[in-house]
Scaffold this motif. Structure first.
Motif, short mmCIF file in Angstrom:
data_model
loop_
_atom_site.label_atom_id
_atom_site.label_comp_id
_atom_site.label_asym_id
_atom_site.label_seq_id
_atom_site.Cartn_x
_atom_site.Cartn_y
_atom_site.Cartn_z
N ILE A 95 61.64 6.08 49.38
CA ILE A 95 60.32 5.60 49.80
C ILE A 95 59.55 6.74 50.42
N LYS A 96 58.35 6.94 49.92
CA LYS A 96 57.53 8.08 50.32
C LYS A 96 57.12 7.94 51.78
N LYS A 97 57.29 9.05 52.52
CA LYS A 97 56.72 9.10 53.87
C LYS A 97 55.26 9.47 53.69
N SER A 98 54.39 8.81 54.37
CA SER A 98 52.97 8.95 54.04
C SER A 98 52.38 10.35 54.29
N GLU A 99 52.83 11.00 55.33
CA GLU A 99 52.08 12.19 55.76
C GLU A 99 52.22 13.42 54.85
N LYS A 100 53.43 13.66 54.34
CA LYS A 100 53.65 14.92 53.63
C LYS A 100 53.87 14.69 52.13
N THR A 101 53.46 15.63 51.34
CA THR A 101 53.75 15.50 49.92
C THR A 101 53.72 16.86 49.24
N ASN B 111 54.68 15.54 42.88
CA ASN B 111 54.80 14.13 43.20
C ASN B 111 53.46 13.41 43.08
N GLU C 234 50.02 5.16 38.21
CA GLU C 234 48.84 4.36 38.52
C GLU C 234 47.99 4.16 37.25
N TYR D 97 60.12 14.29 52.94
CA TYR D 97 59.08 13.62 52.15
C TYR D 97 59.37 12.15 51.85
N PHE D 98 60.66 11.82 51.79
CA PHE D 98 61.04 10.46 51.40
C PHE D 98 62.09 9.89 52.35
N GLU D 99 62.02 8.57 52.52
CA GLU D 99 63.11 7.83 53.17
C GLU D 99 64.08 7.43 52.06
#
Lengths: 366, 473, 96
Positions: free
Chosen positions: B54-60, B64, B72, C8-10
């Motif tokens: 599950i993507k953490k919102s802050e970093k990318t 990705n 989408e 970046y990911f859980e």
């Protein structure tokens, strides 16, 4: 290339075996192939050496052929995977049981040592088979050869016996000159020989036209399926009453599923294509016979083109109205008897008294 | 998902090329299905992380973001997606047979776009089969899709831009690169940089990556190859050899990632028996196609790197051109619209291909790599076939790849020669002193991937399968 | 050093899988071949003739080097995702 006694057109096991025996008798032989030695049906078929699938009338020949296969080191090569195995032919329904009894009896009359055995006896011989069988036919004279190795083995043997190998030579014309044949290929290449042997497998119909003989040779594109290497899944070579399955496990652990389930093929352009429904049918039958097979993965599927005459019997012998021209081919389930048939024809060519009346091409003409 | 049996267009491969063609076709109302063996769109280059991540919102990071955009767009345009489906057979006409966890499925279409990408070309060396030696592409997938460093210490070897990109990501993710071993010289890199001018974005990115590597003081061995790898108690020992002066440097590391560029996946085009031609700069054998990536078989298109290596950046344009060609054939766009749309794309693609050619030169297989393979090195990993076995077959008279396969069993294992075909051809052509083209290529065979028999057979009644005519007695 | 990057990911919840009778921890949904690789279970199959150890190689489902037995069946571990309690066998897959 000069002073060729005999040119063999077609380098499959029929042609190559004929050539090899002729060369061993001191003749100057050349083998011509449109591709290379044993790259057609001979190199890709299931390699089953069995009586259970052999046409009854061919049993005596298949037995001799089987002996030759089991002793390849004496005449072919000491480096080809040939194994003797027990052969079991299975019946799953009452109808099949009846069929198996009838067919085995007739084969027995022609000399095959086939006996009907009970379910428990069959399971004792090979515990891997489905215990839903009704009965089985047993024959000790069974086994396999790894067909893919025949190209290597025959090439080597032919070379050692000074047979000229001419590959990628697609014959387009055969001129019958005085006591001499002139064989010409698509690119104008020319080979002269005193005698010719036509051994072109499914292409025999086309080649025969070049010498003005018109007969029908049917072509059956057959699918073969092989699994990846597996631990021991079967001890025997398995066939079924109606003949639509052959199953064996090679020394390397791969299991070959055959039985003549058709694919599509076009002999004109060499195109072939598998039919997925037929692959699945063949796989289902195989997994029904050996339930544990379903734990394996199929690693490859391919096709081979089998030739058959109108009466599904071979054509071997002299060609009518032509001097010094011979033919060998269309031997149904011919892998078992192939080497022996080649030997027989070579003896005929050498002038020995050989009875090939059963295979005379004239029965198919008109 | 509930699938239809028949689609206007079916696309195999949901990488950038496949996705672009799907979007272009669906915008004109065509019913499109896109199939992929992975669990999501993105292909290998923008490979999505596993579903459970599950993507953490802050970093990318960029790849990705691109993948998320693909997902989408496909959803927005109502494009049917068959992920986690492995295609095992394609028949003309077209029938596409696939399997997934539950069983088998067959789809039909008149228009098939094959966008199956590439495999990594890895030239064998002593010990390349040692566990711990992986592909450079595998290393990228570990890093970007699985968010995992392959080890505490890593040596990177081979050639081409992937070396730089993998090194950059290892450093970015906090890992340690023990060495970069590159068969190219620094001069070859500078030469190829000239072509990068045609693609300024990648040029700037490349420079920033190289700077990061230099500042991290990663030792770079140019003009060098891996001579040998052997297993050590806590890792592997790697022998690096300079191609010019033959000097050897040994070091111990945990993981070696090695890659020598990419080779097009021609499994399906070979299976369908369309013609192929050989182009080393495009990765080897490539299908013969027109400028809209249409093959000689009606309705069959091959796009992306599978049509010849030109990288992710050119992939979308290829997919788009194929889609326009289908739309024109189906009379959904007229000649003028077709010309307008395609001329722009072709122009862009031409520019990218100049760039790709520059990169390809860095990935050309140096002769020294082939010469360096010793006789006992395994070439075909599935069947344990060595260089010696291949040479033996050639000496006995085998004159093409299919014959060598038949005589040695190379390519008969479960990978069907995907991993070694390129190297076997190089070895045989070197030995026979013949042109690699004259050896041909392996006949395409089904199943395209090993096919579990239990899935293949499903549930059945014995009576169903025995409706066959008995063989003659 | 932890080789998993958590920036970046859980990842999914922590679960246990059994590899050749040894229990190892992993996160649900992680790729099996990756977990085996970073927990130093790099030897996955034995090659047929030379009996050499082989392991994860291409990560694209192409090379077939990462096959293991999952519930007694051969699978390429690079496209298997971890579920709690999975039982994996590696080594000589041809001698069951």
């Amino acid at each position: 290339m000069n002073n060729i006694d005999i040119a063999v057109i077609g380098g499959g096991i029929n042609g190559s075996s004929t050539a090899l025996h002729l060369a061993k008798n001191g003749l100057k032989v050349c083998v011509i192939d449109k591709d290379s030695i044993c790259r057609g049906a001979s190199g890709v078929n299931a390699g089953t050496l069995t009586m259970h699938m052999t046409r009854a009338k061919l049993i005596p020949f298949a037995k001799k052929g089987w002996e030759l296969w089991m002793n390849t080191e004496k005449w072919l090569s000491n480096n080809i995977d040939v194994k003797k195995k027990n052969g079991l032919c299975l019946a799953f329904t009452e109808e099949e049981e009846k069929l198996l009894n009838e067919r085995s009896q007739i084969r027995k009359e022609y000399g095959a040592d086939i006996n009907i055995i009970s379910k428990s006896e069959a399971l004792k011989i090979d515990p891997n088979i489905n215990n839903k069988i009704k009965c089985a036919a047993f024959c000790e004279m069974d086994g396999y050869v790894s067909a893919n190795q025949t190209g290597d083995a025959y090439t080597k043997a032919l070379k050692e016996n000074n047979v000229e190998i001419v590959e990628n030579f697609e014959v387009s014309k055969i001129n019958n000159l005085n006591n001499n044949y002139e064989i010409i290929d698509l690119h104008g290449g020319k080979i002269n020989a005193k005698k010719i042997v036509l051994a072109a497998g499914v292409y025999l119909e086309k080649i025969l036209k070049l010498v003005d003989i018109n007969i029908k040779i049917k072509c059956f594109p057959q699918q073969l399926i092989v699994t990846e290497r597996m631990p021991e899944l079967l001890k025997t070579v398995i066939t079924v009453a109606h003949g639509k399955l052959s199953l064996k496990q090679f020394e390397n652990g791969t299991v070959l599923i055959g039985g003549g389930w058709p694919g599509k093929g076009n002999i004109e352009n060499g195109y072939n294509e598998t039919i997925p429904e037929n692959l699945i049918g063949n796989m289902r039958l195989a997994c029904h016979a050996i339930p544990n097979l379903k734990n394996s993965r199929v690693s490859r599927v391919w096709l081979g083109l089998e030739a058959e005459t109108d009466d599904a019997m071979p054509i071997i012998g002299e060609l009518p109205n032509l001097k010094n021209a011979f033919i060998i081919g269309s031997i149904h389930s011919g892998y078992t008897s192939g080497p022996y048939m080649g030997k027989l024809l070579s003896e005929k060519i050498l002038g020995n008294d050989v009875d090939l009346s059963l295979f005379d091409i004239r029965r198919l003409m008109n | 998902m509930c699938y239809k049996k028949e689609y206007d267009v079916i696309i195999i491969g949901a990488g950038p090329s496949g996705v672009k063609s799907a979007l272009t076709c669906s915008k004109k109302g065509l019913k499109v299905l896109i199939i992929d063996s992975n669990g999501n769109s993105g292909g290998q280059i923008y490979r999505a992380p596993p579903k459970s991540y599950i993507k953490k919102s802050e970093k990318t990071f960029e790849e990705n973001l691109i993948q998320l955009k693909f997902s989408e767009d496909l959803t927005k345009n109502n494009i049917d997606t068959a992920y986690n489906h492995t295609v095992w057979q394609v028949s003309p006409g077209f029938k596409i047979d696939a399997f997934n966890e539950n069983g088998t499925i067959q789809w039909n279409t008149k228009n098939l776009i094959v966008a199956t990408g590439t495999y990594e070309k890895i030239i064998p060396f002593d010990g390349w089969t040692t566990p711990g030696v992986i592909g450079l592409a595998a290393c990228t997938i570990l890093l970007k899709a699985h968010q995992t460093l392959p080890g505490n210490k890593i040596v990177l070897a081979g050639n081409g831009p992937l070396l730089i990109s993998v090194a950059y990501y290892i450093l970015k993710f906090g890992g340690k690169v023990d060495a970069i071993v590159d068969t190219s010289s620094k001069f070859e890199w500078i030469k190829s940089m000239i072509s990068l001018i045609f693609n300024p974005k990648n040029f700037i990115q490349g420079i920033s990556w190289i700077l990061k590597i230099i500042f991290s003081r990663v030792p770079i061995y140019s003009n060098s190859l891996i001579n040998k790898v052997s297993k050590k108690e806590n890792g592997i020992s790697v022998e690096i050899q300079n191609i010019k002066n033959k000097q050897i440097k040994k070091l111990t590391t945990e993981v070696l990632a090695v890659g020598h560029g990419l080779t097009p996946s021609t499994d399906i085009s070979r299976l369908l028996k369309i013609n192929h031609s050989y182009d080393d700069l495009k990765g080897g054998w490539i299908p013969k196609l027109d400028k809209y990536f249409k093959s000689s078989m009606k309705g069959l298109y091959i796009v992306g790197d599978g049509s010849g290596i030109s990288g992710a950046i050119a992939a979308e344009e290829k997919g788009e051109l194929a889609a326009y060609s289908i739309l024109k054939d189906l009379k959904l766009i007229d000649e003028t619209e077709f010309e307008n749309n395609t001329s722009k794309v072709i122009k862009k693609l031409k520019r990218y291909e100049i760039f790709a050619k520059g990169i390809a030169k860095l990935n050309a297989t140096p002769k020294s790599l082939i010469e360096n393979i010793s006789n006992n090195t395994v070439i075909c990993r599935c069947e344990d076939i060595t260089k010696k076995d291949i040479i033996h077959a050639a000496e006995n008279g085998a004159r093409n790849l299919n014959q060598i396969k038949s005589w040695t069993r190379f390519g008969m294992g479960p990978c069907q020669g995907r991993t070694c075909q390129y190297s076997v051809a190089k070895i045989a052509s070197e030995h026979l002193r013949c042109n690699i083209k004259d050896l041909g290529y392996l006949t395409g065979r089904t199943p395209l991937r090993p096919f579990p028999l239990d899935k293949a057979i499903g549930d059945f009644e014995y009576e169903e399968i025995t409706k066959v005519e008995a063989a003659p007695l | 050093m932890n080789l998993r990057i958590h920036d970046y990911f859980e990842r999914g919840k922590k679960v246990k899988i059994i590899v050749n009778d040894e229990t190892i921890e992993a996160f649900e949904g992680e790729c099996l071949s990756v977990v085996l690789f970073i927990t130093n279970k790099k030897n996955l199959r034995t090659s047929p003739k030379l009996k050499e150890n082989r392991g994860m190689f291409c990560m694209m489902g192409s090379c077939q080097e990462c096959v293991v037995l999952l519930d007694g069946k051969k699978v390429t571990s690079c496209n298997i995702f971890i579920k709690d309690g999975m039982e994996i066998k590696t080594g000589n897959l041809n001698v069951l």
